[in-house]
Write a protein that holds these residues in place. Structure first.
Motif, mmCIF file in Angstrom:
data_model
loop_
_atom_site.group_PDB
_atom_site.id
_atom_site.type_symbol
_atom_site.label_atom_id
_atom_site.label_comp_id
_atom_site.label_asym_id
_atom_site.label_seq_id
_atom_site.Cartn_x
_atom_site.Cartn_y
_atom_site.Cartn_z
ATOM 1 N N UNK A 9 0.828 -1.034 -0.141
ATOM 2 C CA UNK A 9 -0.140 -0.092 0.072
ATOM 3 C C UNK A 9 0.742 1.234 0.020
ATOM 4 N N UNK A 10 0.443 2.248 -0.707
ATOM 5 C CA UNK A 10 1.178 3.459 -0.758
ATOM 6 C C UNK A 10 1.028 4.328 0.382
ATOM 7 N N UNK A 11 2.257 4.686 1.067
ATOM 8 C CA UNK A 11 2.406 5.516 2.350
ATOM 9 C C UNK A 11 3.442 6.265 1.848
ATOM 10 N N UNK A 89 -7.144 8.751 4.436
ATOM 11 C CA UNK A 89 -5.801 8.823 4.622
ATOM 12 C C UNK A 89 -5.552 8.046 6.008
ATOM 13 N N UNK A 90 -6.167 8.048 6.899
ATOM 14 C CA UNK A 90 -5.861 7.592 8.434
ATOM 15 C C UNK A 90 -6.070 6.251 8.322
ATOM 16 N N UNK A 135 -1.146 15.238 5.974
ATOM 17 C CA UNK A 135 -1.450 13.933 5.866
ATOM 18 C C UNK A 135 -0.898 13.150 7.132
ATOM 19 N N UNK A 136 -1.674 11.911 7.282
ATOM 20 C CA UNK A 136 -1.519 11.400 8.606
ATOM 21 C C UNK A 136 -0.157 10.951 8.919
ATOM 22 N N UNK A 137 0.717 10.453 8.164
ATOM 23 C CA UNK A 137 2.093 10.159 8.314
ATOM 24 C C UNK A 137 2.803 11.313 8.779
#
Length: 433
Positions: A9-11, A89-90, A135-137
């Protein structure tokens, strides 16, 4: 750079080049582990080795990369409390939590982390403001950075700096103002005045190079030369990326362009020159704003000598006696001159000098001696909330939240009047707030 595996998954953990300012400042930074760093050379600031000192766990934590991963995991647990877990996003991050945290850790360890692109929108309550959402990251990283550096900054910052600090906030600030008023006025037996000042477009006028210098000064104090391990290098890199990132580059617009109509130029990051301005909404922004004005707190308290002083972000005050008032008025100019060195200016239109017995407006409340009342805007919103609950357009929890706030104020008559307007019964006990 980290490569994205299509099977994962893209992160995003940073594949975008840093901007020119950060590149210049960080060009001499060596992100390799210093030669004297061994497996246990990553300082355990948070006591995890003691917490997990049971055989295998303790051995696992001897690896500094594992210790960093655990710290990021705990930062994620704090970030998820922010009430934004309903976003895709989360959810996308938490579905593969461990894998994504490992990728974030590796990006930080290898010095290839860069901030990701977020969103921007305009809110209108209580006033029109531009809000950037990371974004969450990135929010996880923000919590890790703040949690680490604030272990040094927290005891240094002024006790009467109220914003975004554990155990403080708006209610604490309001009650501190009341305490200062009662002290200076000798329990309302003497004439006293509150001088309130405001900084024009504070967040939009912060100079990023000055901010970076101040934050890094604190980091160098926190990490003495012999203790500058891998954590120091990672923090130095991450702080530069956060401060010098241009969040307007590639940001996703939420809402309509019409939302920006009427927003003053000094309230929009979109209209600021390069190297100036900081987003409203990031956890780091609130913390860094306290660091940025730490010098102002010290100037007013120690250099000018006003011990009855308080500040919430860019809204600050000092309380003086009638005899001190002439000099206190003159010192407004000294404060304005001091702020020029920070690239800031006072909003003289919002300067207020109020005799305390008339009531002092601060943080949505009015302090009048021993009594605290909700401000006009809060009262208006409360009455509207009661009406909407009565008509079924709002959930009763909205009114309950107001009642919780009002439990700290002298608001019995206000509640009774609002309830009475829709036919609800409310028993007002003058002995209780």
């Amino acid at each position: 750079m980290l490569e994205h595996d299509k099977n994962k998954p893209l992160m995003c953990t940073g594949v975008r080049k840093t901007n020119a300012e950060a590149t210049k400042l960080m060009s001499n930074a060596d992100m390799r582990v210093p030669e004297n760093i061994t497996n246990n050379g990553f300082q355990d600031f948070f006591g995890y080795k003691k917490l997990y000192s049971d055989g295998n766990n303790e051995e696992w934590l001897e690896n500094p990369k594992n210790l960093l991963l655990l710290e990021l995991y705990n930062a994620e647990k704090i970030a998820r409390r922010g009430g934004k877990r309903k976003t895709m996003d989360t959810h996308g991050f938490e579905v593969n939590l461990f894998e994504n945290l490992v990728r974030l850790r590796d990006a930080l360890w290898e010095g290839v982390y860069y901030p990701n692109r977020g969103t921007v929108h305009v809110i209108f309550d209580p006033v029109q403001r531009e809000i950037f959402a990371a974004p969450y990251v990135d929010r996880i990283l923000h919590h890790w950075v703040v949690g680490t550096i604030m272990k040094w900054w927290e005891p240094r910052l002024s006790y009467d700096s109220y914003s975004c600090r554990k155990g403080k906030g708006t209610l604490f600030g309001i009650k501190r103002l009341q305490k200062h008023i009662l002290s200076v006025s000798q329990n309302c037996t003497k004439t006293a005045y509150v001088i309130q000042l405001d900084i024009s477009g504070y967040f939009m006028h912060i100079k990023r190079d000055i901010l970076y210098e101040k934050v890094m000064w604190g980091l160098d104090q926190q990490f003495s030369p012999e203790k500058r391990d891998k954590r120091y290098e990672i923090l130095k890199w991450a702080i530069a990326q956060i401060i010098f990132d241009d969040p307007t580059d590639g940001v996703k617009l939420q809402g309509s362009y019409r939302d920006w109509i009427g927003l003053p130029e000094d309230k929009s990051l979109m209209l600021q020159p390069e190297g100036q301005g900081m987003v409203i909404g990031n956890y780091t922004s609130q913390t860094f704003s306290n660091v940025y004005l730490d010098g102002l707190d010290r100037f007013i308290t120690f250099d000018l000598g006003y011990k009855h002083y308080g500040r919430y972000v860019d809204d600050f005050y000092y309380v003086v006696t009638e005899e001190e008032l002439p000099q206190a008025k003159q010192d407004i100019r000294a404060i304005a001159d001091f702020l020029i060195g920070y690239g800031l200016r006072l909003n003289f239109k919002k300067t207020r000098i109020t005799e305390v017995h008339k009531g002092v407006k601060f943080l949505g409340a009015v302090v009048r001696g021993r009594q605290i009342f909700p401000g006009e805007r809060v009262v208006k919103n409360f009455r509207e909330a009661v009406r909407l609950v009565e008509t079924g357009e709002k959930d009763p929890s909205v009114v309950v939240s107001y009642l919780g706030m009002f439990s700290h104020y002298d608001a019995g008559k206000i509640i009774a009047k609002a309830f009475g307007s829709v036919g609800w019964n409310y028993v007002y006990d003058k002995k209780r707030r």
